[in-house]
Motif scaffolding. Structure first.
Motif, PDB file in Angstrom:
ATOM      1  N   ARG A   1      -5.181  -4.753   1.901  1.00 49.26           N
ATOM      2  CA  ARG A   1      -4.139  -4.478   0.913  1.00 49.26           C
ATOM      3  C   ARG A   1      -3.222  -3.347   1.375  1.00 49.26           C
ATOM      4  NH1 ARG A   1      -8.855  -3.825  -1.804  1.00 49.26           N
ATOM      5  NH2 ARG A   1      -8.242  -5.332  -3.410  1.00 49.26           N
ATOM      6  N   GLY A   2      -1.964  -3.501   1.056  1.00 48.04           N
ATOM      7  CA  GLY A   2      -0.982  -2.477   1.382  1.00 48.04           C
ATOM      8  C   GLY A   2       0.407  -2.989   1.087  1.00 48.04           C
ATOM      9  N   PRO A   3       1.381  -2.078   0.919  1.00 52.02           N
ATOM     10  CA  PRO A   3       2.744  -2.479   0.588  1.00 52.02           C
ATOM     11  C   PRO A   3       3.576  -2.843   1.820  1.00 52.02           C
ATOM     12  CG  PRO A   3       2.592  -0.099   0.557  1.00 52.02           C
ATOM     13  CD  PRO A   3       1.214  -0.610   0.853  1.00 52.02           C
ATOM     14  N   ALA A   4       3.067  -3.813   2.598  1.00 53.97           N
ATOM     15  CA  ALA A   4       3.756  -4.229   3.825  1.00 53.97           C
ATOM     16  C   ALA A   4       4.618  -5.467   3.616  1.00 53.97           C
ATOM     17  CB  ALA A   4       2.732  -4.498   4.929  1.00 53.97           C
ATOM     18  N   ALA A   5       4.601  -6.024   2.379  1.00 49.08           N
ATOM     19  CA  ALA A   5       5.365  -7.243   2.079  1.00 49.08           C
ATOM     20  C   ALA A   5       5.059  -8.300   3.151  1.00 49.08           C
ATOM     21  CB  ALA A   5       6.851  -6.920   1.982  1.00 49.08           C
ATOM     22  N   GLU A   6       6.105  -8.924   3.689  1.00 50.48           N
ATOM     23  CA  GLU A   6       5.926  -9.908   4.750  1.00 50.48           C
ATOM     24  C   GLU A   6       6.399  -9.367   6.089  1.00 50.48           C
ATOM     25  OE1 GLU A   6       4.274 -12.865   4.501  1.00 50.48           O
ATOM     26  OE2 GLU A   6       3.765 -11.980   2.549  1.00 50.48           O
ATOM     27  N   GLY A   7       6.412  -8.038   6.206  1.00 53.70           N
ATOM     28  CA  GLY A   7       6.791  -7.416   7.468  1.00 53.70           C
ATOM     29  C   GLY A   7       5.774  -7.694   8.562  1.00 53.70           C
ATOM     30  N   ARG A   8       6.177  -7.430   9.785  1.00 59.74           N
ATOM     31  CA  ARG A   8       5.334  -7.754  10.936  1.00 59.74           C
ATOM     32  C   ARG A   8       5.028  -6.504  11.762  1.00 59.74           C
ATOM     33  NH1 ARG A   8       5.086 -13.235  12.266  1.00 59.74           N
ATOM     34  NH2 ARG A   8       6.243 -14.540  10.780  1.00 59.74           N
ATOM     35  N   VAL A   9       3.888  -6.579  12.471  1.00 56.98           N
ATOM     36  CA  VAL A   9       3.466  -5.477  13.328  1.00 56.98           C
ATOM     37  C   VAL A   9       3.041  -6.046  14.679  1.00 56.98           C
ATOM     38  CG1 VAL A   9       1.143  -5.544  12.320  1.00 56.98           C
ATOM     39  CG2 VAL A   9       1.888  -3.519  13.588  1.00 56.98           C
TER      40      VAL A   9
ATOM     41  N   GLU B   1       0.497  -5.129  -1.879  1.00 57.24           N
ATOM     42  CA  GLU B   1       0.611  -4.196  -2.992  1.00 57.24           C
ATOM     43  C   GLU B   1       2.062  -3.757  -3.202  1.00 57.24           C
ATOM     44  OE1 GLU B   1      -3.294  -1.411  -3.203  1.00 57.24           O
ATOM     45  OE2 GLU B   1      -2.088  -1.171  -1.395  1.00 57.24           O
ATOM     46  N   THR B   2       2.368  -3.336  -4.396  1.00 60.49           N
ATOM     47  CA  THR B   2       3.575  -2.555  -4.632  1.00 60.49           C
ATOM     48  C   THR B   2       3.247  -1.122  -4.205  1.00 60.49           C
ATOM     49  OG1 THR B   2       2.933  -1.915  -6.870  1.00 60.49           O
ATOM     50  CG2 THR B   2       4.159  -4.002  -6.617  1.00 60.49           C
ATOM     51  N   GLU B   3       4.266  -0.299  -4.033  1.00 60.74           N
ATOM     52  CA  GLU B   3       3.976   1.088  -3.642  1.00 60.74           C
ATOM     53  C   GLU B   3       3.207   1.840  -4.725  1.00 60.74           C
ATOM     54  OE1 GLU B   3       6.670   3.519  -1.608  1.00 60.74           O
ATOM     55  OE2 GLU B   3       7.204   1.976  -0.140  1.00 60.74           O
ATOM     56  N   PRO B   4       3.550   1.671  -6.024  1.00 58.42           N
ATOM     57  CA  PRO B   4       2.717   2.335  -7.036  1.00 58.42           C
ATOM     58  C   PRO B   4       1.257   1.900  -6.965  1.00 58.42           C
ATOM     59  CG  PRO B   4       4.813   1.691  -8.005  1.00 58.42           C
ATOM     60  CD  PRO B   4       4.766   1.079  -6.634  1.00 58.42           C
ATOM     61  N   GLU B   5       1.017   0.605  -6.713  1.00 56.82           N
ATOM     62  CA  GLU B   5      -0.359   0.131  -6.553  1.00 56.82           C
ATOM     63  C   GLU B   5      -1.025   0.794  -5.358  1.00 56.82           C
ATOM     64  OE1 GLU B   5      -0.429  -4.457  -8.233  1.00 56.82           O
ATOM     65  OE2 GLU B   5       0.297  -4.083  -6.193  1.00 56.82           O
ATOM     66  N   ALA B   6      -0.274   0.961  -4.280  1.00 59.11           N
ATOM     67  CA  ALA B   6      -0.837   1.544  -3.069  1.00 59.11           C
ATOM     68  C   ALA B   6      -1.265   2.986  -3.291  1.00 59.11           C
ATOM     69  CB  ALA B   6       0.172   1.466  -1.925  1.00 59.11           C
TER      70      ALA B   6
ATOM     71  N   SER C   1       3.000   5.092   4.110  1.00 65.37           N
ATOM     72  CA  SER C   1       4.198   4.901   4.928  1.00 65.37           C
ATOM     73  C   SER C   1       3.940   4.015   6.133  1.00 65.37           C
ATOM     74  CB  SER C   1       4.771   6.253   5.361  1.00 65.37           C
ATOM     75  OG  SER C   1       3.947   6.896   6.321  1.00 65.37           O
ATOM     76  N   THR C   2       2.681   3.900   6.557  1.00 66.96           N
ATOM     77  CA  THR C   2       2.350   2.958   7.631  1.00 66.96           C
ATOM     78  C   THR C   2       2.735   1.541   7.215  1.00 66.96           C
ATOM     79  OG1 THR C   2       0.432   4.322   8.217  1.00 66.96           O
ATOM     80  CG2 THR C   2       0.518   2.106   9.136  1.00 66.96           C
ATOM     81  N   TYR C   3       2.332   1.160   6.016  1.00 66.93           N
ATOM     82  CA  TYR C   3       2.644  -0.176   5.506  1.00 66.93           C
ATOM     83  C   TYR C   3       4.142  -0.320   5.233  1.00 66.93           C
ATOM     84  CZ  TYR C   3      -2.397  -0.520   4.816  1.00 66.93           C
ATOM     85  OH  TYR C   3      -3.756  -0.544   5.003  1.00 66.93           O
ATOM     86  N   ARG C   4       4.747   0.760   4.746  1.00 68.86           N
ATOM     87  CA  ARG C   4       6.185   0.720   4.475  1.00 68.86           C
ATOM     88  C   ARG C   4       6.960   0.475   5.769  1.00 68.86           C
ATOM     89  NH1 ARG C   4       7.283   5.987   2.712  1.00 68.86           N
ATOM     90  NH2 ARG C   4       6.228   5.483   0.758  1.00 68.86           N
TER      91      ARG C   4
END
Length: 280
Positions: free
Chosen positions: A156-164, A221-226, A245-248
């Protein structure tokens, strides 16, 4: 006077120990800088010295006669940049010629990942010093991605559909050794190090499930959830912000771009997450 010209810091850690073993296997003498001599690995051709980054006198003594230092970034604390400053100043005083520094992918003063800003500040310390330098800007370590999975099997984390474009520690170690074995051509170079894939965290969960058989899912997650889900850890605010901020940074695309640097410098394609999990 010792004929050892290479020093490796963090030699008891995940990255420094890998580099130290590879240098020993290649028959290259080295000096291992550690905080606890009892934990230092016993390697052929290696000698050890006790030195903490913030202890200028100990670092200066430990680096006497050394030409090239692998400076593995210090532990994540609010004092990390100050510790790095002390180390760099001591290296200059000891007569070191160059530092190979493990930075972070996309290090910048305004990086979304807050700790990448610390790496940028350290890069500036080295740029402004008389030392030669090479920056190894590592993307997020593939090795830690499975550790992000909770006991409930949820990543879980606020990474949306971003990629790493994560990279294996072994590949970072191989690059570091390639640079340390012939450092001159790498002076003044900044290397962005990634693996061969750019994955969403949903894909990460799918790969972990497929390879290990452990059911893992991803919850964006949303950021508040995170912030709320990490509040129970008792960590200081700066550390929670770093985690989130890692997930962001993933969500905003800062860790997505793939480079060919690992294969270009080592001659070997970097590991995928699937490879890493199968290797155990």
């Amino acid at each position: 006077m010792s004929d050892i010209k290479i020093a490796v810091t963090g030699a008891t850690g995940r990255l420094g120990s890998r580099v130290a073993r590879r240098l020993a296997e290649a028959g290259l003498p080295q000096r291992l800088l550690v905080r606890d001599l009892s934990r230092a690995p016993e390697l052929p051709g290696a000698e050890t010295a006790r030195a903490e980054y913030a202890d200028r006198d100990a670092v200066r003594a430990a680096l006497g006669g050394i030409e090239t230092v692998l400076m593995v970034s210090a532990a994540e604390t609010e004092q990390r940049v100050a510790e790095h400053r002390a180390f760099v100043e001591a290296a200059v005083a000891a007569g070191v010629r160059r530092v190979v520094y493990t930075s972070f992918y996309g290090a910048a003063p305004d990086a979304v990942f807050t700790l990448a800003r610390d790496h940028w500040a350290t890069e500036q310390l080295l740029r402004q010093s008389p030392l030669g330098w090479t920056f190894l800007r590592d993307n997020l370590y593939l090795d830690v991605l499975p550790q992000f999975v909770g006991r409930d099997g949820v990543l879980r984390g606020p990474a949306a559909e971003g990629r790493v474009a994560g990279i294996a520690l072994d590949d970072v170690a191989d690059v570091a050794v390639a640079v340390l074995r012939d450092p001159g051509p790498h002076d003044g170079q900044t290397y962005e190090l990634t693996g061969p894939q750019s994955l969403t965290l949903g894909q990460v969960a799918e790969i972990i499930t497929f390879v290990t058989g452990r059911p893992v899912t991803y919850h964006a997650e949303t950021e508040p959830e995170a912030y709320a889900s990490r509040a129970s850890y008792g960590a200081p605010d700066w550390q929670v912000e770093a985690w989130v901020s890692t997930y962001r940074a993933i969500a905003e695309g800062e860790l997505a771009r793939i480079t060919d640097t690992v294969e270009r410098l080592t001659g070997v394609a970097p590991l995928t997450l699937d490879d890493l999990l199968r290797l155990g």
